[in-house]
Design a protein around this motif. Structure first.
Motif, PDB file in Angstrom:
ATOM      1  N   ASP A 269       0.967  -1.333  -0.002  1.00 15.37           N
ATOM      2  CA  ASP A 269       0.050  -0.329   0.162  1.00 15.37           C
ATOM      3  C   ASP A 269       0.680   1.253  -0.002  1.00 15.37           C
ATOM      4  N   LYS A 270       2.109   1.133  -0.026  1.00 18.82           N
ATOM      5  CA  LYS A 270       3.191   2.044  -0.070  1.00 18.82           C
ATOM      6  C   LYS A 270       4.265   1.919  -0.854  1.00 18.82           C
ATOM      7  N   THR A 271       4.937   2.940  -1.503  1.00 17.70           N
ATOM      8  CA  THR A 271       6.082   2.872  -2.183  1.00 17.70           C
ATOM      9  C   THR A 271       7.320   3.628  -1.584  1.00 17.70           C
ATOM     10  N   ASP A 272       7.464   3.586  -0.407  1.00 15.32           N
ATOM     11  CA  ASP A 272       8.616   4.014   0.554  1.00 15.32           C
ATOM     12  C   ASP A 272       9.775   3.197   0.013  1.00 15.32           C
ATOM     13  N   ALA A 273      11.126   3.700   0.426  1.00 17.96           N
ATOM     14  CA  ALA A 273      12.309   2.986   0.206  1.00 17.96           C
ATOM     15  C   ALA A 273      12.450   1.486   0.740  1.00 17.96           C
ATOM     16  N   ALA A 274      11.770   1.375   1.668  1.00 18.09           N
ATOM     17  CA  ALA A 274      11.998  -0.042   2.331  1.00 18.09           C
ATOM     18  C   ALA A 274      11.217  -0.913   1.653  1.00 18.09           C
ATOM     19  N   THR A 275       9.944  -0.429   1.300  1.00 16.00           N
ATOM     20  CA  THR A 275       8.994  -1.334   0.341  1.00 16.00           C
ATOM     21  C   THR A 275       9.835  -1.669  -0.830  1.00 16.00           C
ATOM     22  N   LEU A 276      10.283  -0.695  -1.757  1.00 17.72           N
ATOM     23  CA  LEU A 276      10.785  -0.866  -2.947  1.00 17.72           C
ATOM     24  C   LEU A 276      12.225  -1.857  -2.838  1.00 17.72           C
ATOM     25  N   ARG A 277      12.745  -1.845  -1.865  1.00 17.18           N
ATOM     26  CA  ARG A 277      13.960  -2.674  -1.472  1.00 17.18           C
ATOM     27  C   ARG A 277      13.580  -4.156  -1.407  1.00 17.18           C
ATOM     28  N   THR A 278      12.509  -4.268  -0.389  1.00 19.92           N
ATOM     29  CA  THR A 278      12.014  -5.393  -0.442  1.00 19.92           C
ATOM     30  C   THR A 278      11.518  -6.204  -1.637  1.00 19.92           C
ATOM     31  N   SER A 298      20.915  -2.375  -5.175  1.00 24.97           N
ATOM     32  CA  SER A 298      21.024  -0.775  -5.222  1.00 24.97           C
ATOM     33  C   SER A 298      20.607  -0.541  -6.613  1.00 24.97           C
ATOM     34  N   ARG A 299      20.957  -1.319  -7.804  1.00 25.13           N
ATOM     35  CA  ARG A 299      20.626  -1.254  -9.193  1.00 25.13           C
ATOM     36  C   ARG A 299      18.965  -1.355  -9.262  1.00 25.13           C
ATOM     37  N   TRP A 300      18.407  -2.489  -8.777  1.00 26.66           N
ATOM     38  CA  TRP A 300      16.964  -2.905  -8.965  1.00 26.66           C
ATOM     39  C   TRP A 300      16.048  -1.967  -8.056  1.00 26.66           C
ATOM     40  N   GLU A 301      16.652  -1.426  -7.006  1.00 25.46           N
ATOM     41  CA  GLU A 301      15.949  -0.290  -6.103  1.00 25.46           C
ATOM     42  C   GLU A 301      15.534   0.696  -7.162  1.00 25.46           C
ATOM     43  N   GLY A 302      16.823   1.044  -7.616  1.00 27.35           N
ATOM     44  CA  GLY A 302      16.515   2.398  -8.493  1.00 27.35           C
ATOM     45  C   GLY A 302      15.632   2.002  -9.808  1.00 27.35           C
ATOM     46  N   VAL A 308       8.020   3.821 -10.435  1.00 25.84           N
ATOM     47  CA  VAL A 308       7.028   4.509  -9.115  1.00 25.84           C
ATOM     48  C   VAL A 308       6.926   6.111  -9.769  1.00 25.84           C
ATOM     49  N   ASP A 309       8.186   6.800  -9.969  1.00 31.42           N
ATOM     50  CA  ASP A 309       8.369   8.208 -10.214  1.00 31.42           C
ATOM     51  C   ASP A 309       7.952   8.475 -11.882  1.00 31.42           C
ATOM     52  N   GLU A 310       8.181   7.527 -12.581  1.00 26.18           N
ATOM     53  CA  GLU A 310       7.942   7.783 -14.185  1.00 26.18           C
ATOM     54  C   GLU A 310       6.781   7.151 -14.626  1.00 26.18           C
ATOM     55  N   ASN A 311       6.491   5.890 -14.202  1.00 25.63           N
ATOM     56  CA  ASN A 311       5.423   5.222 -14.785  1.00 25.63           C
ATOM     57  C   ASN A 311       4.145   5.022 -13.997  1.00 25.63           C
ATOM     58  N   LYS A 312       4.448   5.946 -12.679  1.00 25.82           N
ATOM     59  CA  LYS A 312       3.300   6.069 -11.766  1.00 25.82           C
ATOM     60  C   LYS A 312       2.637   4.719 -11.224  1.00 25.82           C
ATOM     61  N   LEU A 313       3.487   3.577 -11.222  1.00 22.44           N
ATOM     62  CA  LEU A 313       2.984   2.465 -10.784  1.00 22.44           C
ATOM     63  C   LEU A 313       3.059   2.399  -9.234  1.00 22.44           C
ATOM     64  N   ASN A 314       1.970   1.698  -8.889  1.00 24.67           N
ATOM     65  CA  ASN A 314       1.985   1.348  -7.212  1.00 24.67           C
ATOM     66  C   ASN A 314       2.929   0.281  -6.874  1.00 24.67           C
ATOM     67  N   ALA A 315       2.717  -0.177  -5.701  1.00 32.18           N
ATOM     68  CA  ALA A 315       3.519  -1.290  -5.298  1.00 32.18           C
ATOM     69  C   ALA A 315       3.237  -2.302  -5.979  1.00 32.18           C
ATOM     70  N   THR A 316       1.919  -2.650  -6.040  1.00 35.90           N
ATOM     71  CA  THR A 316       1.497  -4.015  -6.926  1.00 35.90           C
ATOM     72  C   THR A 316       1.969  -3.863  -8.272  1.00 35.90           C
ATOM     73  N   GLY A 317       2.065  -2.714  -8.904  1.00 35.61           N
ATOM     74  CA  GLY A 317       2.310  -2.843 -10.485  1.00 35.61           C
ATOM     75  C   GLY A 317       4.064  -2.919 -10.538  1.00 35.61           C
ATOM     76  N   VAL A 318       4.523  -2.503  -9.470  1.00 34.71           N
ATOM     77  CA  VAL A 318       6.054  -2.592  -9.436  1.00 34.71           C
ATOM     78  C   VAL A 318       6.500  -4.104  -9.271  1.00 34.71           C
ATOM     79  N   LYS A 319       5.641  -4.809  -8.252  1.00 34.52           N
ATOM     80  CA  LYS A 319       5.826  -6.222  -7.967  1.00 34.52           C
ATOM     81  C   LYS A 319       5.771  -7.078  -9.238  1.00 34.52           C
ATOM     82  N   SER A 320       4.765  -6.704 -10.123  1.00 32.69           N
ATOM     83  CA  SER A 320       4.287  -7.420 -11.238  1.00 32.69           C
ATOM     84  C   SER A 320       5.410  -7.168 -12.556  1.00 32.69           C
TER      85      SER A 320
END
Length: 532
Positions: A269-278, A298-302, A308-320
């Protein structure tokens, strides 16, 4: 009655000494057909080989029907007695006995449809649909008694008991509202249950108590426990937002809350650094089968942050999305440098040709791969999918349209179609046709290979031109096919009508094959309209 071979009928394969006019050809054709039915017809030799003509297969009945007596015309209309018979057949098919007035109404409908160009069979099925609609009540507004009965039966089915008088009055009124909106009995019958289920399940309102109940039940289902006071308050608020901002009803809230809660439960439900790292770490382990190094993580966190920033995906979209990006890297398809393209070219060549490429071959296909990147803007995955098809064309000699290639294509197609080698003149003709397909239709060798056989079949079957003799022969073949053993020659008025239809199609660039099938279809309709 003995039948002469079709060679007795004027055809495009027999050229008379002097070219007769179209009118003379028609007269000759009709005279030939009359001879077919005369007692003095010349018998065909019993040992004669069958003539190779283009005919659709058909089965003749053991006992021939009498030949149709009425004219068979392209624009035929069902006879009045046929229409009456079709209406009666419609009644029999649905097991309904008509009143005299209703039958008159259906016959009037049949006549109206006939005036609009419908065939007898089309009219029969239109009448059946009309009768079914009447029978199911879909064209009659339900009475109050019917609505009351419908409401009572639906209530008993859903609530497991008979409705009280107030409940019955309420649901009869709801059914009446649906009827006033133009719904028929069938539609009302299908709409009432969902309305009652919402009431039964408390989903007909969105007051605070209803939303609290939905939030609590959904939480227990998703998290497997009772919500705390704070959690319940939060999800009541989310439910209220869905009602106020998204205009959802209680059913919509019930369907939407679970996915929202699952995102929270799974940390999506969030896209903070810790969530994206996980997310990056989990995707890496799944894709590569190991823990990522610090640099890889580090590369894949980026990359996740970019999504999130450019494609406006939420965490679920990032996960997919991350796994497919990682697979491209794992398989070396994330770049299009020279080494990658060389590898793709080499692998595709080995798969297509079954051997290692020579230095020259590898250089050629590296160049083709680079063109796909530079000119077609393909990535490595696109190159990987495209190169094999290009190589197969080369392997099969279909990458060029020079004279030698077209000659080979023409020769192979001729042998497959005619079952023999072409003569020099035949080969020259079809080479010319192949060249036209390249020059005028812009086909490549694969297109020529696919197109030539159908052109040759038309020529083989005498359907490559639309002169009068060919069209007359096509009409005769269509009559033979449709009438079977009840065949009769066409009258002069029929010939005139069918030739006019053919001439109109020729003006629209129709081939003899297309005209033949139009004849077959229209003849069957004409027979149907006679009740034959």
């Amino acid at each position: 009655m003995s039948e002469r071979p079709l060679s007795a009928i004027p055809s495009n394969t027999q050229t008379p000494a002097a070219a007769p006019s179209a009118q003379a050809m028609e007269l000759q054709f009709l005279q030939g057909l009359q001879e077919l039915t005369s007692a003095q017809a010349v018998a065909a030799p019993t040992a004669a080989a069958p003539t190779d003509v283009a005919r659709t297969q058909y089965v003749t009945t053991p006992q021939a029907k009498a030949a149709p007596t009425g004219p068979l015309l392209p624009d035929s209309r069902p006879r009045p007695d046929v229409l009456t018979n079709k209406v009666d057949e419609a009644y029999r098919q649905i097991g309904r006995v008509p009143s005299s007035n209703e039958r008159k109404e259906m016959i009037a409908l049949a006549n109206d449809l006939a005036g609009k160009g419908k065939s007898a069979t089309e009219i029969k099925y239109a009448v059946i649909e009309k009768l079914k609609a009447i029978q199911s009540g879909s064209t009659v507004k339900p009475s109050t008694a019917e609505l009351r009965s419908m409401a009572s039966e639906t209530f008993k089915s859903l609530f497991g008991r008979a409705p009280g008088e107030g409940e019955l009055s309420r649901w009869t009124a709801e059914a009446q509202k649906l009827a006033d909106q133009g719904m028929d009995a069938t539609s009302i019958k299908y709409n009432l249950p969902s309305m009652m289920r919402e009431v039964r399940d408390g989903l007909d309102k969105t007051d605070p108590a209803a939303l609290r109940g939905l939030a609590k039940e959904t939480f227990k289902s998703v998290f497997g426990r009772e919500p705390s006071a704070g959690e319940l308050s939060r999800w009541e608020g989310e439910a209220k937002k869905l009602v106020d901002e998204n205009k959802l009803n209680a059913t919509g809230v019930k369907s939407t809350l679970p996915s929202m809660m699952r995102e929270v439960r799974d940390g999506l439900d969030k896209t903070d650094a810790a969530t994206l790292r996980t997310l990056a770490k989990d995707a890496f382990k799944t894709t590569f089968g190991r823990e990522p190094s610090a640099g890889e993580l580090s590369r894949w966190e980026g990359e996740a942050k970019k999504l999130v920033d450019e494609n406006k995906l939420n965490a679920t979209g990032v996960k997919s999305t991350l796994p497919s990006m990682m697979r491209e890297v794992r398989d070396g398809l994330d770049k299009t440098d020279a080494a990658t393209l060389r590898t793709l070219a080499k692998d595709a060549f080995k798969t297509t040709f079954g051997r290692e490429p020579s230095a020259g071959e590898l250089s050629r296909w590296e160049g083709e791969a680079k063109k796909l990147v530079d000119e077609n803007k393909l990535n490595a995955t696109g190159v990987k999918n495209t190169l094999p098809g290009m190589m197969r064309e080369v392997r099969d000699g279909l990458d060029k349209t020079d004279a030698a290639t077209l000659r080979t294509l023409a020769k192979d197609a001729f042998k497959a179609t005619y079952g023999r080698e072409p003569s020099a003149g035949e080969l020259s003709r079809w080479e010319g046709e192949a060249k036209k397909l390249v020059d005028e239709n812009k086909l490549n060798a694969s297109g020529v290979k696919n197109t030539l056989p159908s052109m040759m079949r038309e020529a083989r079957d005498g359907l490559d031109k639309t002169d009068r003799a060919t069209l007359m022969r096509v009409l005769d073949e269509a009559l033979h096919e449709v009438l079977g053993s009840s065949y009769r020659p066409p009258s002069s008025s029929e010939v005139s009508a069918w030739m006019k239809m053919a001439d109109d199609m020729v003006k629209d660039k129709a081939s003899a094959t297309a005209i033949k099938y139009a004849f077959l279809t229209s003849l069957r309709v004409a027979l149907d309209n006679q009740g034959w």
